[in-house]
Design a protein around this motif. Structure first.
Motif, PDB file in Angstrom:
ATOM      1  N   THR A 315      -3.406  31.211  -6.718  1.00 25.46           N
ATOM      2  CA  THR A 315      -4.619  30.814  -6.010  1.00 25.46           C
ATOM      3  C   THR A 315      -5.819  31.228  -6.852  1.00 25.46           C
ATOM      4  O   THR A 315      -5.693  32.025  -7.794  1.00 25.46           O
ATOM      5  CB  THR A 315      -4.739  31.486  -4.631  1.00 25.46           C
ATOM      6  OG1 THR A 315      -5.070  32.869  -4.807  1.00 25.46           O
ATOM      7  CG2 THR A 315      -3.457  31.366  -3.833  1.00 25.46           C
ATOM      8  N   SER A 316      -6.976  30.706  -6.500  1.00 28.29           N
ATOM      9  CA  SER A 316      -8.207  31.075  -7.200  1.00 28.29           C
ATOM     10  C   SER A 316      -8.948  32.200  -6.497  1.00 28.29           C
ATOM     11  O   SER A 316     -10.076  32.534  -6.868  1.00 28.29           O
ATOM     12  CB  SER A 316      -9.124  29.845  -7.324  1.00 28.29           C
ATOM     13  OG  SER A 316      -8.543  28.886  -8.176  1.00 28.29           O
ATOM     14  N   GLU A 337      -6.225  34.127 -14.057  1.00 26.87           N
ATOM     15  CA  GLU A 337      -7.048  33.338 -13.145  1.00 26.87           C
ATOM     16  C   GLU A 337      -6.204  32.227 -12.525  1.00 26.87           C
ATOM     17  O   GLU A 337      -5.129  31.894 -13.022  1.00 26.87           O
ATOM     18  CB  GLU A 337      -8.233  32.716 -13.883  1.00 26.87           C
ATOM     19  CG  GLU A 337      -9.183  33.716 -14.523  1.00 26.87           C
ATOM     20  CD  GLU A 337      -8.686  34.262 -15.845  1.00 26.87           C
ATOM     21  OE1 GLU A 337      -9.011  35.431 -16.157  1.00 26.87           O
ATOM     22  OE2 GLU A 337      -7.953  33.536 -16.558  1.00 26.87           O
ATOM     23  N   GLY A 338      -6.706  31.644 -11.451  1.00 25.19           N
ATOM     24  CA  GLY A 338      -6.068  30.467 -10.886  1.00 25.19           C
ATOM     25  C   GLY A 338      -6.348  29.247 -11.755  1.00 25.19           C
ATOM     26  O   GLY A 338      -7.348  29.191 -12.479  1.00 25.19           O
ATOM     27  N   ILE A 339      -5.466  28.265 -11.690  1.00 24.24           N
ATOM     28  CA  ILE A 339      -5.627  27.084 -12.538  1.00 24.24           C
ATOM     29  C   ILE A 339      -6.912  26.331 -12.180  1.00 24.24           C
ATOM     30  O   ILE A 339      -7.551  25.724 -13.055  1.00 24.24           O
ATOM     31  CB  ILE A 339      -4.400  26.150 -12.436  1.00 24.24           C
ATOM     32  CG1 ILE A 339      -4.501  25.023 -13.475  1.00 24.24           C
ATOM     33  CG2 ILE A 339      -4.228  25.602 -11.030  1.00 24.24           C
ATOM     34  CD1 ILE A 339      -4.598  25.505 -14.914  1.00 24.24           C
ATOM     35  N   THR A 343      -9.543  25.177 -15.121  1.00 25.16           N
ATOM     36  CA  THR A 343      -9.946  23.787 -15.362  1.00 25.16           C
ATOM     37  C   THR A 343     -11.433  23.595 -15.103  1.00 25.16           C
ATOM     38  O   THR A 343     -12.095  22.816 -15.797  1.00 25.16           O
ATOM     39  CB  THR A 343      -9.125  22.823 -14.490  1.00 25.16           C
ATOM     40  OG1 THR A 343      -9.236  23.207 -13.113  1.00 25.16           O
ATOM     41  CG2 THR A 343      -7.667  22.827 -14.902  1.00 25.16           C
ATOM     42  N   SER A 344     -11.973  24.303 -14.125  1.00 26.50           N
ATOM     43  CA  SER A 344     -13.403  24.199 -13.847  1.00 26.50           C
ATOM     44  C   SER A 344     -14.228  24.681 -15.042  1.00 26.50           C
ATOM     45  O   SER A 344     -15.214  24.033 -15.438  1.00 26.50           O
ATOM     46  CB  SER A 344     -13.754  25.018 -12.602  1.00 26.50           C
ATOM     47  OG  SER A 344     -15.143  24.983 -12.349  1.00 26.50           O
ATOM     48  N   GLU A 352     -12.890  17.187 -21.017  1.00 26.84           N
ATOM     49  CA  GLU A 352     -12.449  16.321 -19.934  1.00 26.84           C
ATOM     50  C   GLU A 352     -10.969  16.620 -19.704  1.00 26.84           C
ATOM     51  O   GLU A 352     -10.151  16.543 -20.630  1.00 26.84           O
ATOM     52  CB  GLU A 352     -12.625  14.851 -20.298  1.00 26.84           C
ATOM     53  CG  GLU A 352     -12.130  13.895 -19.232  1.00 26.84           C
ATOM     54  CD  GLU A 352     -12.149  12.446 -19.676  1.00 26.84           C
ATOM     55  OE1 GLU A 352     -11.804  11.578 -18.847  1.00 26.84           O
ATOM     56  OE2 GLU A 352     -12.502  12.162 -20.846  1.00 26.84           O
ATOM     57  N   ILE A 353     -10.594  16.966 -18.483  1.00 27.12           N
ATOM     58  CA  ILE A 353      -9.201  17.286 -18.174  1.00 27.12           C
ATOM     59  C   ILE A 353      -8.409  15.983 -18.052  1.00 27.12           C
ATOM     60  O   ILE A 353      -8.756  15.106 -17.263  1.00 27.12           O
ATOM     61  CB  ILE A 353      -9.085  18.092 -16.865  1.00 27.12           C
ATOM     62  CG1 ILE A 353      -9.977  19.328 -16.926  1.00 27.12           C
ATOM     63  CG2 ILE A 353      -7.630  18.485 -16.609  1.00 27.12           C
ATOM     64  CD1 ILE A 353      -9.689  20.274 -18.054  1.00 27.12           C
TER      65      ILE A 353
END
Length: 435
Positions: A315-316, A337-339, A343-344, A352-353
């Motif tokens: 979780t974040s 960290e949470g994924i 990604t953020s 760009e993801i």
């Protein structure tokens, strides 16, 4: 799995009432229907009498470690020092014991302290393998400064290349493998992992690859040998760099692969076609993620790709910092960290993801393979790195395997691209790298 390197149990030494209280206390913690047995240093026991797996408290010091630092740190201290030893399989013991501890509340802790503290609550010097706590560690420098990161990386990776050869096997890959099918060997799965990263990055002959946190050079050498790229790998571990530099020459890749003992922040070259970051993000820290991904973006050409492969929280909202055992014995200053957080930050710093994949079950299998390797080489590994260090690795790998199986950790491969100013990405319409 882990062979018994146990010491002999101590003898009763005038603490009769305390030891009877000890057995009674553990009987309440470990009911007889649980398939574990705890043998006490006075000859008494708790739990299931016929259990093949369990632990032995070899001296009063084992109980003192457990009481003075309740939880993972006390257990680790007792085990690493040899005052607590494992009967049977370490992973099986943890798999059975940890769910019980999850239900262990504060009332249970108060009861244990009331019953056991008079005879056993003493401070003991931590094992020599333990690093000082985070506050006292401040003299190394600011958290995640170049100097402190260098000390932290050396602490973990500069144990012994020979030791890592025994644990990791021929691939010398110290990150999650990717098993292409049921029954694949660990070595095949590590090869497949490197190949999958190469395909996700779209590597082609003549491209330039930067591999940050390159370890023993496996990714850089695979990309050069099988995809014809020019690869630069950097690592903060001097022993890793020395081993990798020799391996590059031995595999005839010196004209295509360079490995430097270098902080990634000191890479001056730019215009790379691709960057691979396999197992480095865990050492960056949450506050450093923005600068990290911004720097990697600055090393890439427009249309260049980044593959970030790292352990994450499920979780974040979970704490970033690792627990006291992992911080003091395994990964100093490590953070997860949470994924969603990762990604953020990638999106906010030039990427760009384009794809994400969770390989957590693969990491559980990878760790099981490393545990088997350590068990098969236990005596040689202890002679090389010391029995305390081997116990640290045995405990950390078995506990980590369990964490991935129980969905307390994840492993994500996230693919990002530095899109051109006109929005072109150079990506295929759909993923073209297969399984």
């Amino acid at each position: 799995m882990y062979r018994t390197d146990h010491g002999r149990r101590g003898q009763a030494n005038g603490e009769g009432s305390a030891t009877r209280g000890l057995a009674r206390a553990f009987d309440q913690l470990l009911p007889g229907d649980v398939p574990l047995r705890i043998d006490m240093y006075d000859g008494s026991s708790a739990g299931s009498p016929d259990a093949q797996h369990g632990m032995a408290l070899n001296s009063p010091a084992a109980v003192s470690y457990l009481l003075s630092a309740p939880g993972e740190l006390g257990l680790a201290r007792a085990y690493v020092s040899g005052h607590l030893t494992i009967t049977g399989n370490l992973y099986t013991v943890l798999r059975t014991l940890i769910p019980l501890l999850d239900t262990f509340g504060w009332r249970d802790a108060v009861r244990l302290l009331r019953e056991l503290a008079p005879g056993h609550l003493h401070r003991f010097t931590p094992p020599e393998e333990e690093l000082v706590g985070r506050i006292r560690r401040g003299w190394f420098g600011l958290r995640h400064s170049k100097g402190r990161d260098s000390v932290a990386i050396s602490r973990h990776y500069d144990v012994s290349n020979r030791f890592y050869e025994m644990v990791l096997g021929p691939s010398m890959a110290y990150t999650c493998a990717c098993f292409p099918e049921e029954g694949a060997t660990l070595e095949h799965a590590q090869w497949h992992k490197f190949d999958l990263v190469c395909r996700k990055l779209g590597l082609e002959p003549g491209m330039r690859l930067l591999d940050v946190g390159c370890g023993w050079g496996g990714m850089a050498m695979h990309a050069a040998e099988h995809y014809g790229v020019q690869a630069l790998g950097v690592t903060l571990s001097r022993q890793q760099a020395n081993w990798a530099q020799k391996a590059v020459v031995a595999r005839g890749l010196a004209d295509r692969v360079e490995v430097r003992h270098l902080d990634y922040r000191d890479v001056t070259e730019t215009g790379f076609d691709a960057v691979s970051s396999i197992g480095l993000t865990e050492h960056i820290g949450a506050r450093g993620l923005s600068a990290y991904f911004r720097f990697l973006s600055s090393r890439l050409r427009d249309g260049g790709r980044l593959l970030n492969h790292c352990i994450t929280r499920p979780t974040s909202t979970a704490p970033h910092r690792v627990g006291p055992f992992f911080d003091r014995y395994v990964f100093p200053d490590g953070e997860l960290e949470g994924i969603g957080e990762i990604t953020s930050v990638m999106q906010g710093n030039g990427f760009e993801i384009r794809h994400d994949e969770n390989l957590r079950e693969h990491y559980a299998r990878t760790l099981a393979g490393w545990c088997d390797n350590l068990d098969a080489n236990w005596e040689d590994a202890a002679a090389e790195a010391g029995v305390g260090r081997v116990r640290v690795w045995a405990l950390y790998m078995a506990a980590s395997r369990l964490a991935f199986e129980r969905h307390q950790l994840e492993l994500h491969q996230t693919l990002g691209v530095r899109a051109s100013a006109d929005g072109s990405s150079g990506m295929p319409l759909r993923p073209d790298w297969g399984v």
